[in-house]
Motif scaffolding. Structure first.
Motif, PDB file in Angstrom:
ATOM      1  N   PRO A   5       0.819  -1.206   0.000  1.00 53.38           N
ATOM      2  CA  PRO A   5       0.000   0.000   0.000  1.00 53.38           C
ATOM      3  C   PRO A   5       0.853   1.256   0.000  1.00 53.38           C
ATOM      4  O   PRO A   5       1.981   1.259   0.478  1.00 53.38           O
ATOM      5  CB  PRO A   5      -0.792  -0.109   1.301  1.00 53.38           C
ATOM      6  N   ASP A  13      -7.184  -4.031   8.400  1.00 53.64           N
ATOM      7  CA  ASP A  13      -8.653  -4.011   8.387  1.00 53.64           C
ATOM      8  C   ASP A  13      -9.115  -5.379   8.882  1.00 53.64           C
ATOM      9  O   ASP A  13      -9.022  -6.376   8.170  1.00 53.64           O
ATOM     10  CB  ASP A  13      -9.168  -3.744   6.974  1.00 53.64           C
ATOM     11  N   GLN A  16     -13.277  -7.608   6.789  1.00 54.70           N
ATOM     12  CA  GLN A  16     -13.438  -7.411   5.353  1.00 54.70           C
ATOM     13  C   GLN A  16     -13.880  -8.724   4.709  1.00 54.70           C
ATOM     14  O   GLN A  16     -13.746  -9.802   5.296  1.00 54.70           O
ATOM     15  CB  GLN A  16     -12.108  -6.914   4.753  1.00 54.70           C
ATOM     16  N   TYR A  31      -8.509  -0.913  -3.489  1.00 52.42           N
ATOM     17  CA  TYR A  31      -9.079  -0.102  -2.406  1.00 52.42           C
ATOM     18  C   TYR A  31      -8.102  -0.016  -1.236  1.00 52.42           C
ATOM     19  O   TYR A  31      -7.884   1.069  -0.664  1.00 52.42           O
ATOM     20  CB  TYR A  31     -10.407  -0.717  -1.958  1.00 52.42           C
ATOM     21  N   MET A  32      -7.505  -1.123  -0.868  1.00 52.21           N
ATOM     22  CA  MET A  32      -6.547  -1.135   0.231  1.00 52.21           C
ATOM     23  C   MET A  32      -5.325  -0.280  -0.098  1.00 52.21           C
ATOM     24  O   MET A  32      -4.854   0.503   0.744  1.00 52.21           O
ATOM     25  CB  MET A  32      -6.131  -2.575   0.540  1.00 52.21           C
ATOM     26  N   ILE A  37      -3.952   0.554   3.513  1.00 53.40           N
ATOM     27  CA  ILE A  37      -4.292  -0.618   4.336  1.00 53.40           C
ATOM     28  C   ILE A  37      -3.319  -1.748   4.001  1.00 53.40           C
ATOM     29  O   ILE A  37      -3.248  -2.203   2.864  1.00 53.40           O
ATOM     30  CB  ILE A  37      -5.747  -1.045   4.110  1.00 53.40           C
ATOM     31  N   ALA A  40      -5.805  -7.239   5.310  1.00 47.89           N
ATOM     32  CA  ALA A  40      -7.238  -7.346   5.586  1.00 47.89           C
ATOM     33  C   ALA A  40      -7.557  -8.770   5.988  1.00 47.89           C
ATOM     34  O   ALA A  40      -7.084  -9.724   5.365  1.00 47.89           O
ATOM     35  CB  ALA A  40      -8.068  -6.952   4.359  1.00 47.89           C
ATOM     36  N   ARG A  74      -1.041  -9.905   2.059  1.00 47.02           N
ATOM     37  CA  ARG A  74      -2.054  -8.860   2.206  1.00 47.02           C
ATOM     38  C   ARG A  74      -3.352  -9.360   2.838  1.00 47.02           C
ATOM     39  O   ARG A  74      -4.099  -8.567   3.419  1.00 47.02           O
ATOM     40  CB  ARG A  74      -2.385  -8.255   0.827  1.00 47.02           C
ATOM     41  N   HIS A 247     -16.151  -0.297   1.831  1.00 47.10           N
ATOM     42  CA  HIS A 247     -15.040   0.071   0.949  1.00 47.10           C
ATOM     43  C   HIS A 247     -14.948   1.589   0.845  1.00 47.10           C
ATOM     44  O   HIS A 247     -14.763   2.136  -0.238  1.00 47.10           O
ATOM     45  CB  HIS A 247     -15.220  -0.569  -0.435  1.00 47.10           C
TER      46      HIS A 247
END
Length: 284
Positions: A5, A13, A16, A31-32, A37, A40, A74, A247
């Motif tokens: 990221p 997160d 998720q 999105y991350m 982020i 997740a 991730r 999100h």
């Protein structure tokens, strides 16, 4: 090639889903990346239907495993077999062997102190899994409910002292205030927190109880407080986990607006998550 990221700091997160709201693994990673982020937790959802276990389409452990194996740096995989399945405990042991790291999201219409559930939760402790549960209380005829009332949760905590539990959902966060301050027929009461509710007491009294701040319910619980939940977050800095279940950046922006001490932010954003689910590197 590993994707990392943008931006400084670390964020986990802790709530998720893959394929939720149309976000496949690649969209979720984008999105991350945009929001800094780092990791997740990917949660599933399973219940029994007519005596047979089924997965909700977007909360399938097979999809979770595929996403995790493609991006192991991730994603952190969770699986919550319905505790009413005779083989549920064996599935926990099997998926732990496969590399899954936690039990969640538990969201079934049973009391969570059901003997079958208690047995599964104890097995979770044996394999090192935390249990993330969704709670909704009965709000009237025909309403959805998951888990039972708060006394059920306390009984579950007492029966499984070695298991770490993470609370989530409207049925939990509505009790940020005393019930007399709540709107009795609303899962998302908007009234201010005039008197501290049982959430405060339970987080203080039960060492194996944590909570994630995800979804509208968690964010609403913070916003109901005059200071935006700053005192609450600081008080329970060792018990709260950042999570979204969405999100967007609402949770991120709200927490950053509280001007929390750096050590508190670190605990909420990632240290508490890593305490419950240590990174693989830390286990070597």
């Amino acid at each position: 090639m590993k994707r990392k990221p943008r931006g400084g700091g670390m964020i986990v997160d802790a709530h998720q889903h893959v394929n939720w709201q149309g976000y496949d693994a690649e969209m979720l990673l984008s999105y991350m990346d945009r929001n800094g982020i780092s990791e997740a937790w990917l949660l599933t959802w399973e219940d029994r239907d007519g005596g047979l276990a089924r997965w909700y389409e977007y909360l399938d452990p097979r999809s979770v495993e595929e996403a995790w194996r493609a991006h192991p740096d991730r994603f952190v995989p969770f699986y919550a077999p319905d505790p009413r399945r005779p083989e549920a405990a064996s599935l926990v042991e099997e998926y732990a062997e496969r590399g899954f790291r936690g039990y969640g999201e538990l969201k079934v219409r049973i009391r969570y102190d059901n003997p079958d559930a208690i047995y599964v939760f104890r097995v979770c402790a044996e394999v090192g899994w935390p249990v993330l549960f969704h709670m909704d209380v009965p709000m009237g005829p025909g309403s959805q409910w998951y888990g039972g009332e708060l006394e059920v949760i306390e009984n579950m905590l007492r029966k499984c002292p070695e298991t770490n539990f993470i609370a989530h959902g409207p049925g939990w966060w509505r009790y940020i205030a005393e019930e007399r301050d709540n709107e009795p027929n609303s899962a998302y009461p908007k009234g201010p927190v005039v008197h501290r509710g049982p959430v405060w007491r339970m987080l203080e009294e039960h060492p194996n109880l944590y909570a994630d701040l995800s979804a509208g319910s968690g964010l609403n619980a913070l916003r109901r407080q005059e200071d935006g939940g700053r005192e609450f977050v600081i008080t329970f800095q060792d018990k709260l986990l950042y999570g979204t279940d969405f999100h967007d950046t609402q949770h991120l922006e709200h927490l950053r607006s509280l001007d929390l001490p750096e050590e508190v932010s670190e605990k909420v954003f990632w240290r508490n998550a890593h305490k419950l689910v240590p990174p693989k590197e830390a286990e070597r």
